[in-house]
Design a protein around this motif. Structure first.
Motif, PDB file in Angstrom:
ATOM      1  N   GLY A  35      -2.119   4.331   1.409  1.00  0.00           N
ATOM      2  CA  GLY A  35      -1.922   4.446  -0.095  1.00  0.00           C
ATOM      3  C   GLY A  35      -1.734   6.067  -0.062  1.00  0.00           C
ATOM      4  O   GLY A  35      -1.518   6.682  -1.218  1.00  0.00           O
ATOM      5  N   LEU A  36      -2.359   6.756   0.768  1.00  0.00           N
ATOM      6  CA  LEU A  36      -2.358   8.242   0.696  1.00  0.00           C
ATOM      7  C   LEU A  36      -1.318   8.888   1.581  1.00  0.00           C
ATOM      8  O   LEU A  36      -1.416  10.104   1.810  1.00  0.00           O
TER       9      LEU A  36
ATOM     10  N   THR B 299       3.569   5.276   5.629  1.00  0.00           N
ATOM     11  CA  THR B 299       3.760   3.912   4.951  1.00  0.00           C
ATOM     12  C   THR B 299       2.585   2.751   5.630  1.00  0.00           C
ATOM     13  O   THR B 299       2.421   1.786   5.255  1.00  0.00           O
TER      14      THR B 299
ATOM     15  N   ASP C 175       2.808   4.422  -1.218  1.00  0.00           N
ATOM     16  CA  ASP C 175       2.850   5.163  -2.604  1.00  0.00           C
ATOM     17  C   ASP C 175       3.922   5.547  -2.672  1.00  0.00           C
ATOM     18  O   ASP C 175       4.490   6.708  -2.549  1.00  0.00           O
TER      19      ASP C 175
ATOM     20  N   PRO D 263       0.218  13.928  -6.830  1.00  0.00           N
ATOM     21  CA  PRO D 263       0.150  12.413  -6.095  1.00  0.00           C
ATOM     22  C   PRO D 263      -0.363  11.593  -7.156  1.00  0.00           C
ATOM     23  O   PRO D 263      -1.381  11.848  -8.124  1.00  0.00           O
ATOM     24  N   ALA D 264       0.068  10.436  -7.060  1.00  0.00           N
ATOM     25  CA  ALA D 264      -0.592   9.376  -7.858  1.00  0.00           C
ATOM     26  C   ALA D 264      -2.031   9.042  -7.645  1.00  0.00           C
ATOM     27  O   ALA D 264      -2.410   9.298  -6.552  1.00  0.00           O
TER      28      ALA D 264
ATOM     29  N   ASP E  24       0.456  12.037   0.359  1.00  0.00           N
ATOM     30  CA  ASP E  24      -0.145  13.398  -0.238  1.00  0.00           C
ATOM     31  C   ASP E  24      -0.024  14.604   0.614  1.00  0.00           C
ATOM     32  O   ASP E  24       0.255  15.455  -0.145  1.00  0.00           O
TER      33      ASP E  24
ATOM     34  N   ASP F  26       5.450   5.632  -5.811  1.00  0.00           N
ATOM     35  CA  ASP F  26       5.784   6.665  -6.780  1.00  0.00           C
ATOM     36  C   ASP F  26       5.657   8.295  -6.359  1.00  0.00           C
ATOM     37  O   ASP F  26       6.446   9.022  -6.822  1.00  0.00           O
ATOM     38  N   THR F  27       4.724   8.686  -5.385  1.00  0.00           N
ATOM     39  CA  THR F  27       4.628   9.978  -4.900  1.00  0.00           C
ATOM     40  C   THR F  27       5.923  10.239  -4.183  1.00  0.00           C
ATOM     41  O   THR F  27       6.408  11.364  -4.203  1.00  0.00           O
TER      42      THR F  27
ATOM     43  N   GLN G  82       0.748  -1.320   0.086  1.00  0.00           N
ATOM     44  CA  GLN G  82       0.012  -0.020  -0.106  1.00  0.00           C
ATOM     45  C   GLN G  82       0.789   1.131  -0.063  1.00  0.00           C
ATOM     46  O   GLN G  82       0.236   2.241  -0.093  1.00  0.00           O
TER      47      GLN G  82
END
Length: 137
Positions: free
Chosen positions: A110-111, A107, A60, A136-137, A114, A62-63, A58
């Motif tokens: 998934g947000l 961690t 994120d 953000p992704a 952000d 990429d962000t 979970q």
């Protein structure tokens, strides 16, 4: 960081009050020479995030990578050109990024990054580098 700069972030509605408070807590007087060490902290923290992501799908990543890349570019390309308030804001954004528990745990869901992206984007706008903004992704 001046109180005027803090109020601008709040009044512009770019950040929530708690995010501004955490940014301000990390913002400190930083010389142009000291700025390069902030890049080392960003890279080390990104390494930890990537290691954690192997066990937690979970996260994120990429962000987190986008935030790290923008911070490093900002520090490497333009830190010497920033005034004292600008350098303090960048320092605050780095400190905000390396905190795992800021507005939300970085961690645990998934947000998690952000808020880090929002803080960075506000700083980028304040220092005239909106070209480095993160989506953000």
């Amino acid at each position: 960081m001046s109180e005027h700069a803090r109020l601008d972030l709040l009044l512009d509605g770019l950040l929530h009050p708690g995010e501004v408070d955490r940014l301000v807590a990390g913002a400190r007087t930083t010389s142009a020479e000291e700025m390069r060490w902030l890049s080392v902290r960003v890279v080390a923290h990104l390494d930890q995030i990537e290691a954690t992501a192997h066990d937690r799908a979970q996260v994120d990543v990429d962000t987190a990578r986008q935030v790290a890349a923008s911070l490093i570019t900002l520090i490497d390309d333009g830190a010497a050109a920033l005034d004292a308030d600008g350098r303090a804001l960048v320092h605050g954004a780095v400190e905000y990024f390396v905190l795992d528990r800021d507005s939300s745990s970085d961690t645990d869901d998934g947000l998690g990054f952000d808020d880090d992206a929002r803080v960075l984007n506000a700083v980028l706008t304040a220092v005239g580098r909106a070209d480095l903004r993160v989506q953000p992704a």
